[in-house]
Design an enzyme around this catalytic site. Structure first.
Site, PDB file in Angstrom:
ATOM      1  N   SER A 148       0.859  -1.176   0.000  1.00 40.42           N
ATOM      2  CA  SER A 148       0.000   0.000   0.000  1.00 40.42           C
ATOM      3  C   SER A 148       0.895   1.225   0.000  1.00 40.42           C
ATOM      4  O   SER A 148       2.076   1.154   0.370  1.00 40.42           O
ATOM      5  CB  SER A 148      -0.894   0.008   1.255  1.00 40.42           C
ATOM      6  OG  SER A 148      -1.544   1.251   1.419  1.00 40.42           O
ATOM      7  N   TYR A 161      -2.590  -0.623  10.339  1.00 44.43           N
ATOM      8  CA  TYR A 161      -2.519  -0.912   8.911  1.00 44.43           C
ATOM      9  C   TYR A 161      -1.179  -0.468   8.347  1.00 44.43           C
ATOM     10  O   TYR A 161      -0.525  -1.207   7.598  1.00 44.43           O
ATOM     11  CB  TYR A 161      -3.666  -0.194   8.199  1.00 44.43           C
ATOM     12  CG  TYR A 161      -3.762  -0.482   6.720  1.00 44.43           C
ATOM     13  CD1 TYR A 161      -4.335  -1.668   6.265  1.00 44.43           C
ATOM     14  CD2 TYR A 161      -3.301   0.435   5.780  1.00 44.43           C
ATOM     15  CE1 TYR A 161      -4.433  -1.942   4.905  1.00 44.43           C
ATOM     16  CE2 TYR A 161      -3.403   0.169   4.424  1.00 44.43           C
ATOM     17  CZ  TYR A 161      -3.967  -1.009   3.985  1.00 44.43           C
ATOM     18  OH  TYR A 161      -4.052  -1.270   2.639  1.00 44.43           O
TER      19      TYR A 161
END
Length: 269
Positions: A148, A161
């Site tokens: 990501s 995350y």
């Protein structure tokens, strides 16, 4: 015309491939002659993804797996080898999001849940995937980890995350060095914000407003852009690329966007 014929006949597992980025990658792979094992925790959507691939002339099969389970990961790898006789590549795409909140408000249980999928799941896939690729004596073995933009930048209120995705990038770089002598490439793709099912039933105007805020070009990414990069990394065109964490984000990771007025806006007319 760019030649991707080198991928034809390869056997590749794509995790989290029932929808979103994983589904786009699996479809793109199959369209170019890769035999795809679609894996996901959602068997209904996973089977649908396989049927769509087959309807377009591709070759695919489904295996249900929770990537946080070592037993299910080994079962996934064994299934691929038993079905197709070998394994050439693995795309670790499966992941889950965490609620946005400051670090001190996360619970230890939330930490375990997020990291078990987003980091441990990638580790397990790489561990057993590499072993199968080595045993298969693949001449073009590869691993693509879907990280990501949060894997290369910090994000407020996204500590769990972000830390998991940073871990994915770290695993990618270390593994690239481990397996370079054995002609296995290991790379990470770091997507920005894309148009996937994560938006659910959100109104289009809400999506567009968010895109204007989050993306330098004011648009959400198309999952096929990730799929095309994953195809390139699976091919012989990318055998000298390994250990890379490649952002696909319209430039969001390049730095802060500062609003300015052009002295000569007439050039746009």
């Amino acid at each position: 015309m760019t030649d991707f014929s080198s991928v034809k006949g390869k056997v590749v597992i794509v995790t989290g491939a029932a929808d979103g980025l994983g589904e786009a990658i699996a479809q793109c792979y199959a369209e170019n002659g890769i035999r795809v094992v679609v894996t996901d925790i959602n068997s209904g959507k996973g089977q649908q993804a396989v049927e769509q691939i087959k309807a377009r002339g591709g070759e695919a099969s489904f295996f249900q797996a929770d990537v946080s389970s070592e037993q299910e990961i080994t079962g996934m790898i064994d299934y691929a080898v038993a079905t197709y006789g070998r394994l050439d590549g693995l795309v670790n795409n499966a992941g889950i999001a965490a609620p946005n909140r400051p670090l001190h408000e996360y619970s230890a249980e939330e930490f375990d849940r997020i990291t078990s999928v987003d980091l441990k799941g990638v580790f397990l896939g790489m561990k057993y995937g590499v072993e199968a690729i080595l045993r298969s004596k693949s001449s073009g073995g590869f691993i693509v980890n879907i990280a990501s933009l949060a894997g290369i930048l910090g994000n407020s209120s996204m500590g769990l995350y972000t830390s998991s995705k940073h871990g994915v990038v770290g695993l990618t770089k270390s593994a690239a060095l481990d397996y370079a002598p054995y002609n296995i490439t290991v790379n990470a793709i770091c997507p920005g914000t894309f148009r996937t099912s994560i938006w659910g039933q959100a109104p289009e105007e809400v999506i567009q407003e968010f895109a204007t805020i989050i993306s330098p070009n004011g648009k959400l990414g198309d999952p096929r852009e990730i799929a095309h990069l994953a195809l390139f990394l699976a091919s012989d065109l990318a055998r000298y690329i390994s250990g890379a964490a490649i952002p696909v984000d319209a430039g969001a990771g390049a730095g802060k966007l500062t609003p300015t007025k052009w002295e000569h806006p007439e050039i746009l007319q």
